[in-house]
Design an enzyme around this catalytic site. Sequence first.
Site, PDB file in Angstrom:
ATOM      1  N   HIS A 319       0.806  -1.223   0.000  1.00  0.00           N
ATOM      2  CA  HIS A 319       0.000   0.000   0.000  1.00  0.00           C
ATOM      3  C   HIS A 319       0.833   1.264   0.000  1.00  0.00           C
ATOM      4  O   HIS A 319       0.324   2.340  -0.332  1.00  0.00           O
ATOM      5  CB  HIS A 319      -0.966  -0.001   1.187  1.00  0.00           C
ATOM      6  N   GLY A 320       2.071   1.171   0.386  1.00  0.00           N
ATOM      7  CA  GLY A 320       2.908   2.367   0.354  1.00  0.00           C
ATOM      8  C   GLY A 320       4.267   2.105   0.956  1.00  0.00           C
ATOM      9  O   GLY A 320       4.433   1.219   1.806  1.00  0.00           O
TER      10      GLY A 320
END
Lengths: 532, 372
Positions: A319-320
Amino acid sequence: MVFSSLTFLFVFLPTALGLYYLVPRRMTNVVLWVFSLFFYAWGEPLYVLLMFATIAVEYLLTRWMDNASTGTLRRGICAIALIFALGLLGFFKYADFIVSNLMNALGLGIALPLRHLALPVGISFYTFQLVSYVIDVYRKEVPAQRSFLVLGTYICMFPQLVAGPIVRYETLREQLECPGKRTYAFCSGARRLVLGLAKKVLLANVLGELAAKINALEKSSTLSFWLLAVTFTLQLYLDFSAYSDMAIGLGKLMGFDFEENFNYPLISQSITEFWRRWHISLGTWFRDYVYIPLGGSRVSRGRRIINLLIVWFLSGLWHGAAWTFVAWGLYQFVLIVLEKGLFGRLLEKAPRAVRHTYLLVATLIGFTLFNAEHFAVFAARIKGMFVFSVYPLLTPYTRFLLRDYGVILIIAALAATPLPAKIARKIASFFSEHGARTPDESPKEHTSNVRPKCTCRTGSFSSQPKEHTINTRLKLKYRTRSSSSQSKENAHNLRLKHVFALLQTVYVVALLALSAAHLIDGSFNPFLYFRF
Amino acid sequence: MKKPYSTKNRKIICQKVFAVLLLFIPMLVFVLPQKDVSLAERRRLAKRPQIRLSTLLNGQYMKDFELALKDLFPGRQSWRSLKAVTDRTAFGRAESNGYVLIDGTLSKLPEENESARILVGAAKAINLVAPILSEDRHRVYAALIPDKNIYLSEKHPTMFPDYDALWRDVETAHPEVKWIDLRPALSLDAFFRTDHHWRQECLGDTISKLAEAMNATTQTVSWEQTLFLQGFRGAYWGQAALPIREDQLVCCRNSIVDQAKVEHLEEGKSTRVYDIERGKGRDPYDLFLSGASAVLTISNPFATEHRTLIMFRDSFGSSLAPLLIPYYEKIILIDLRYISAGNAAKYVDLSDEADVLLLLSLPILANPTMLR
């Protein structure tokens, strides 16, 4: 280019769709691929070459793998293909993260030239699609695609290129190879596209605007922290699910069936259930390509927990490139493991309201972490939410924001439940009792097809349209003119059908017009997927 | 027997409706002549970008294209109104693009910490004019221009800050000037519905209060109200895009004002107090003293006393100053947004005996970086 933009809606889409419908069936893949590359190049004029090159390399490697004579060679080629694809993802997405952490850990003050590398939009999505394709070919679940055009179209298809869903190759293989087998659902596709657009522009974007205002508050209150958590959670869900709706709608317009990616996750009663409903394509990807190969649930309890830890660590990282995302993933892991133990058994016995409240609070805390730039920010927000002595309960400006955005928040909360869809089905069933069509809930219920003129090389196709199904509830019963009351009933049914069709059309056109009005006004229109 | 309602017919209708909606309207963007300016929003519109390799490669062309498409979309203002009206009626939003429609008037919502910034702005403004002031020759006065929000806050206290506290804090922080409280002299009706400015024809009490505070006297003066523009759409009208009745733009005239001479010192031109040509332009409010001007003087040929007024002002002063002409032989107006007090002194002698009036509005003080 983003779906919620005037350029996409009024320039790109009509041109792409118009050509797609005008060209012979055998040319549709060419049109789709060219327009998809243009779509990507509009946002990433240089990185489109990277994507093209990545697909080309994977195409060659999978063709080679498919023809490999030994299992060892096959495994080796598969490894190279995976390292190449994931390596590029790692380089662009995680290089800065790894380097800065190493420098911090080793106490080095040198700024290496890798810093501030721009992340190609959608690289996480198309890389995962490529990886799933490579592994499926390795497992011999699908043959390697011989047509570069078909593979390129599958990976680059613009409906799901920048924000998912992550579509498996097997799902689309037949439709890609044989354009005549595509099931066109123009009306329901257009409807789904517009509903998704409205969800994004009228709800998610407005919530984003509210979240930005709360973030900018100089005088916080306990309510403002809770409001931020709720607003961001709803914004994220509505934005993401709206993108999936638009992708599915666009797919239908072009004859493709994408699977659902969200199933009202916020009505779940446990985190385990939540992840069966949220970003389903990502969850199943990790299940099929990480969890199960590690042994899945068919191992000892300790090993299973380790497998889950790996999956959620990677999921958070996907996600990041930040420790807050990793922490968020691990937070999900902890809750899921707890639910599989004593806590889960207690939860099952609790009343429904308690289970749902638990899920909502756990989700709000999780997304507060997801939304925090640093751990310090997360800690401050959690403190603001749960330690009531630090901030006043309410400030005048927060009260004003709550009043001004109250209706939007209520509509957004309702939109996160199946209630609107149930109401729509009830209305439709009223008309269907009198012979009108129901709006399709799944692609197969309401489809039409042209006679296939497929000359695909692989597989067979039937001369009869396979998917020309009509829901049995919708079968019209034609009566003879001999009964005047039956004629009147038919006329009445026809009028109802017209009314229903008109209502649907007016509703969809109104949503499209409102969404366009917001976009023309230049309202707040964030793109949340720049990290992917 | 009528044909049953068929899937094929419905699909064809659906396709046609979709094609018209998505194709026909936006094609007009490329066919219709390009507009340069939006009169409603009072700004220049983006132009269709030219295709250049450099801008294609760095993505700037795409951003400019989207911007141009927004600005040039056919019926842009109607679409904006649709959005504003729907937000208000269906979604219960009071705010539209930062503006609210309350009690029949449009107003800009104050930002959360505006009061604190106004305090900073007031201090800065006073400091900026201090270098040219002389204790012997200048009688210094100051007045905060009441915002229409002040009068809206009486009925809607939760939407606006505590203005009583703000006035108190500003006046307490700066006892070196004599403060004139203009709030009792005005009301909500004294402001345009569609603009933030006050209506000149409603400034009678304000002028009396200022003149009394500055010990300025004149013989009784009669004024004639002249309707200049029936359908005046102020600055807020286009920005908010909400349905609201237009205003009337009225100017107050008499023989003194008609004969007064206005010298724009930085531009080197002379005009009348009411500039009809500018009033017919993009912003009709420019009728008053030709709009924005860094330094200008107004000379009263009928003055009986040799009194001078130096007014540090913003756009509100443009409509107020003409009403003070009968009280003074010369009025010097300096707009601190465009020129500093020190630079203004190069154009006009500020050292003579004069009344000095610092008259600034809350939005300007809330953005002190605008002051030079």
